[in-house]
Design a protein around this motif. Structure first.
Motif, PDB file in Angstrom:
ATOM      1  N   SER A  17      43.708   3.871 -27.175  1.00 42.96           N
ATOM      2  CA  SER A  17      43.408   4.555 -28.437  1.00 42.96           C
ATOM      3  C   SER A  17      43.728   3.658 -29.630  1.00 42.96           C
ATOM      4  O   SER A  17      44.611   2.799 -29.554  1.00 42.96           O
ATOM      5  CB  SER A  17      44.222   5.845 -28.554  1.00 42.96           C
ATOM      6  OG  SER A  17      43.911   6.754 -27.526  1.00 42.96           O
ATOM      7  N   MET A  82      40.246   7.204 -32.386  1.00 41.55           N
ATOM      8  CA  MET A  82      39.403   6.740 -31.295  1.00 41.55           C
ATOM      9  C   MET A  82      40.202   6.778 -30.000  1.00 41.55           C
ATOM     10  O   MET A  82      41.192   6.040 -29.866  1.00 41.55           O
ATOM     11  CB  MET A  82      38.898   5.329 -31.579  1.00 41.55           C
ATOM     12  CG  MET A  82      38.201   5.194 -32.931  1.00 41.55           C
ATOM     13  SD  MET A  82      37.472   3.568 -33.196  1.00 41.55           S
ATOM     14  CE  MET A  82      38.944   2.566 -33.276  1.00 41.55           C
ATOM     15  N   LEU A  85      38.842   4.550 -25.324  1.00 42.44           N
ATOM     16  CA  LEU A  85      37.983   3.461 -25.794  1.00 42.44           C
ATOM     17  C   LEU A  85      37.295   2.760 -24.630  1.00 42.44           C
ATOM     18  O   LEU A  85      37.850   2.639 -23.523  1.00 42.44           O
ATOM     19  CB  LEU A  85      38.808   2.465 -26.597  1.00 42.44           C
ATOM     20  CG  LEU A  85      39.158   2.918 -28.024  1.00 42.44           C
ATOM     21  CD1 LEU A  85      40.302   2.095 -28.585  1.00 42.44           C
ATOM     22  CD2 LEU A  85      37.939   2.828 -28.920  1.00 42.44           C
ATOM     23  N   ASP A  89      32.581  -0.055 -27.352  1.00 43.54           N
ATOM     24  CA  ASP A  89      33.015   0.351 -28.687  1.00 43.54           C
ATOM     25  C   ASP A  89      33.384  -0.857 -29.545  1.00 43.54           C
ATOM     26  O   ASP A  89      33.667  -0.707 -30.742  1.00 43.54           O
ATOM     27  CB  ASP A  89      34.226   1.285 -28.602  1.00 43.54           C
ATOM     28  CG  ASP A  89      33.905   2.612 -27.940  1.00 43.54           C
ATOM     29  OD1 ASP A  89      34.742   3.094 -27.155  1.00 43.54           O
ATOM     30  OD2 ASP A  89      32.814   3.161 -28.210  1.00 43.54           O
ATOM     31  N   VAL A 123      37.682  -4.025 -27.696  1.00 48.53           N
ATOM     32  CA  VAL A 123      38.170  -3.291 -26.529  1.00 48.53           C
ATOM     33  C   VAL A 123      37.940  -4.157 -25.296  1.00 48.53           C
ATOM     34  O   VAL A 123      36.806  -4.528 -24.989  1.00 48.53           O
ATOM     35  CB  VAL A 123      37.466  -1.940 -26.378  1.00 48.53           C
ATOM     36  CG1 VAL A 123      38.056  -1.174 -25.187  1.00 48.53           C
ATOM     37  CG2 VAL A 123      37.592  -1.122 -27.653  1.00 48.53           C
TER      38      VAL A 123
END
Length: 125
Positions: A17, A82, A85, A89, A123
């Motif tokens: 996150s 968010m 993930l 992303d 990510v």
């Protein structure tokens, strides 16, 4: 003049996150709709989420169920939480403000007149 400053980007692992923040100045924040967009290398800018003056929200299909958007009018700040993930992303995330008002949600980039400089989110898998 209107300034939007994003923060909170960085590196996260898949499943992790991040929370992005966008601090606004030079405008009556509570009178503006706010949005988040993102752009990955070689791709077009993509709508992520928007929050209206009444704090109702609308999210893009690719992030629905994983991301949330919220505004704090007392702090002139909009947030993008968010979760879960994914590597897809990965992008530069931009905060944007619109003076347009209406019954629907504004999810096209040309609806927003003011933009931040962007913050990188990466990510890893």
């Amino acid at each position: 003049q209107v300034q939007l400053v994003e923060s909170g980007g960085g590196l996260a692992q898949a499943g992790g996150s991040l929370r992005l923040s966008c601090a606004a100045s030079g405008l009556t924040f509570s009178s503006y709709g706010m949005g988040w967009f993102r752009q990955a290398p070689g791709k077009e800018r993509e709508f992520v989420a928007t929050v209206r003056l009444d704090s109702s929200t609308y999210l893009g299909d690719s992030v629905l169920g994983r991301f949330t958007i919220a505004r704090d009018n007392g702090k002139n700040t909009v947030y993008l939480q968010m979760n879960n993930l994914k590597p897809e992303d990965t992008a530069v995330y931009y905060c944007a403000a619109t003076a347009l008002q209406g019954r629907g949600f504004f999810y096209t980039a040309d609806s927003y007149a003011w933009w931040g400089q962007g913050t990188q989110v990466t990510v890893s898998s």
